[in-house]
Design an enzyme around this catalytic site. Structure first.
Site, PDB file in Angstrom:
ATOM      1  N   LEU A 132       0.842  -1.185   0.000  1.00  0.00           N
ATOM      2  CA  LEU A 132       0.000   0.000   0.000  1.00  0.00           C
ATOM      3  C   LEU A 132       0.883   1.243   0.000  1.00  0.00           C
ATOM      4  O   LEU A 132       1.973   1.245   0.569  1.00  0.00           O
ATOM      5  CB  LEU A 132      -0.904   0.018   1.239  1.00  0.00           C
ATOM      6  CG  LEU A 132      -1.938  -1.104   1.350  1.00  0.00           C
ATOM      7  CD1 LEU A 132      -2.641  -1.035   2.704  1.00  0.00           C
ATOM      8  CD2 LEU A 132      -2.955  -1.033   0.221  1.00  0.00           C
ATOM      9  N   ASP A 133       0.370   2.313  -0.612  1.00  0.00           N
ATOM     10  CA  ASP A 133       1.066   3.598  -0.586  1.00  0.00           C
ATOM     11  C   ASP A 133       1.179   4.102   0.854  1.00  0.00           C
ATOM     12  O   ASP A 133       0.391   3.725   1.726  1.00  0.00           O
ATOM     13  CB  ASP A 133       0.301   4.640  -1.409  1.00  0.00           C
ATOM     14  CG  ASP A 133       0.282   4.334  -2.894  1.00  0.00           C
ATOM     15  OD1 ASP A 133       1.143   3.552  -3.334  1.00  0.00           O
ATOM     16  OD2 ASP A 133      -0.593   4.870  -3.594  1.00  0.00           O
ATOM     17  N   ARG A 134       2.125   4.992   1.071  1.00  0.00           N
ATOM     18  CA  ARG A 134       2.317   5.586   2.398  1.00  0.00           C
ATOM     19  C   ARG A 134       1.006   6.184   2.932  1.00  0.00           C
ATOM     20  O   ARG A 134       0.675   6.052   4.112  1.00  0.00           O
ATOM     21  CB  ARG A 134       3.387   6.674   2.328  1.00  0.00           C
ATOM     22  CG  ARG A 134       3.662   7.352   3.671  1.00  0.00           C
ATOM     23  CD  ARG A 134       4.434   8.649   3.474  1.00  0.00           C
ATOM     24  NE  ARG A 134       5.794   8.419   3.020  1.00  0.00           N
ATOM     25  CZ  ARG A 134       6.848   8.338   3.821  1.00  0.00           C
ATOM     26  NH1 ARG A 134       6.694   8.471   5.124  1.00  0.00           N
ATOM     27  NH2 ARG A 134       8.049   8.141   3.314  1.00  0.00           N
ATOM     28  N   THR A 136      -2.055   5.391   2.247  1.00  0.00           N
ATOM     29  CA  THR A 136      -3.197   4.474   2.267  1.00  0.00           C
ATOM     30  C   THR A 136      -3.085   3.529   3.453  1.00  0.00           C
ATOM     31  O   THR A 136      -2.056   2.873   3.635  1.00  0.00           O
ATOM     32  CB  THR A 136      -3.266   3.650   0.963  1.00  0.00           C
ATOM     33  OG1 THR A 136      -3.323   4.539  -0.153  1.00  0.00           O
ATOM     34  CG2 THR A 136      -4.492   2.751   0.955  1.00  0.00           C
TER      35      THR A 136
END
Length: 289
Positions: A132-134, A136
């Site tokens: 996951l993105d930072r 998210t």
């Protein structure tokens, strides 16, 4: 790593074919032939052996030592589920999945590695199946060894592993349920992706769960796995994520996008059981429900 299955079909089957049906890839089977052990009815056999109905098939692999290039971290992480093969982690907003130039330590990978080493686990080289993105939050699946990574890869590639995200967007979506199909292109020297016919095919399914005060709470499922897919697709409809400054979303008080990986489901290739997990909604997302 050791695991046993009981073959339940009526006709004999080659070991390679059976393991392939369970999810094992060709490369991992070659590794099994050279570095592992195969047993049928608890007796060592050749890889070309057939398994008969109701016979147990056991595979054994050497343990994986830690990757010395991954720094150990003792920072905590939230564990939703754990067994000998898997960890399901609930990542917080701001935490990073894997080490990189801007965050070489204390990522989820660093923390899980540190945890496995501290527990003197037989396998100490975790593999992130999902990332996951930072910005998210939400559920991530971690394989505790490379056999698990291989066995789950078919479900990842074929998108039969179910991952559902919840997001808050500006405005009212065009339909209560829809499919966004638009190719996504990576532009050199740019962080943002764009919709472009020269890009890779991408499909995002959505359901509108609630609408209030000019915002929509939507549930999303990815039918492809492109970088920033949800963010690009929603922005392309004119409904960017709230807090997603990169794609035109309006700012939030805590300066992060309102996107969360809430549901995760897959078939465990080691037990053949369906595993389903759901994280509680972040308060800043739940208030739109």
């Amino acid at each position: 790593m050791e695991n046993t299955w009981i073959y339940t079909c009526a006709e004999p089957i080659k070991i390679k074919q059976y393991l392939s049906q369970l999810g094992m890839g060709h490369r991992m089977f070659n590794d099994l032939k050279h570095t592992g052990t195969i047993l049928v009815d608890h007796r060592p056999v050749r890889p070309t052996t057939k398994v008969l109905p109701n016979q147990p098939l056991t595979i054994k692999f050497p343990a994986e030592s830690r990757d010395e290039t991954v720094a150990l971290s003792d920072l905590p992480f939230e564990t939703v589920y754990e067994d000998d093969n898997w960890l399901v982690v609930n990542k917080a907003v701001g935490e990073v999945s894997v080490p990189g130039p801007t965050q070489p330590n204390d990522t989820i990978l660093n923390r899980v590695t540190g945890y496995l080493v501290s527990q003197q686990a037989p396998n100490q080289r975790p593999h992130l199946v999902t990332r996951l993105d930072r910005g998210t939050a939400g559920l991530m699946l971690v394989a505790k060894h490379n056999v698990a990574t291989s066995m789950i890869s078919q479900q990842v590639q074929q998108h039969t592993m179910e991952k559902y995200y919840y997001a808050v967007v500006t405005g009212t979506m065009p339909e209560q349920h829809g499919m966004i199909e638009a190719p996504i292109l990576r532009v050199p020297d740019q962080a943002a992706r764009v919709i472009d016919e020269a890009g890779q095919p991408a499909r995002t399914e959505y359901w509108v769960l609630a609408e209030q005060n000019g915002y929509s709470l939507v549930k999303l499922r990815l039918h492809s796995g492109r970088t920033h897919q949800i963010r690009v697709h929603l922005s392309s409809l004119g409904h960017p994520l709230v807090g997603d400054h990169l794609y035109g979303g309006e700012p939030t008080a805590d300066n992060h996008q309102l996107l969360q990986a809430v549901e995760l489901a897959f078939t465990d290739p080691f037990t053949l059981q369906r595993r389903e997990f759901k994280a509680p909604l972040l308060p800043e997302i739940e208030k739109f429900s």
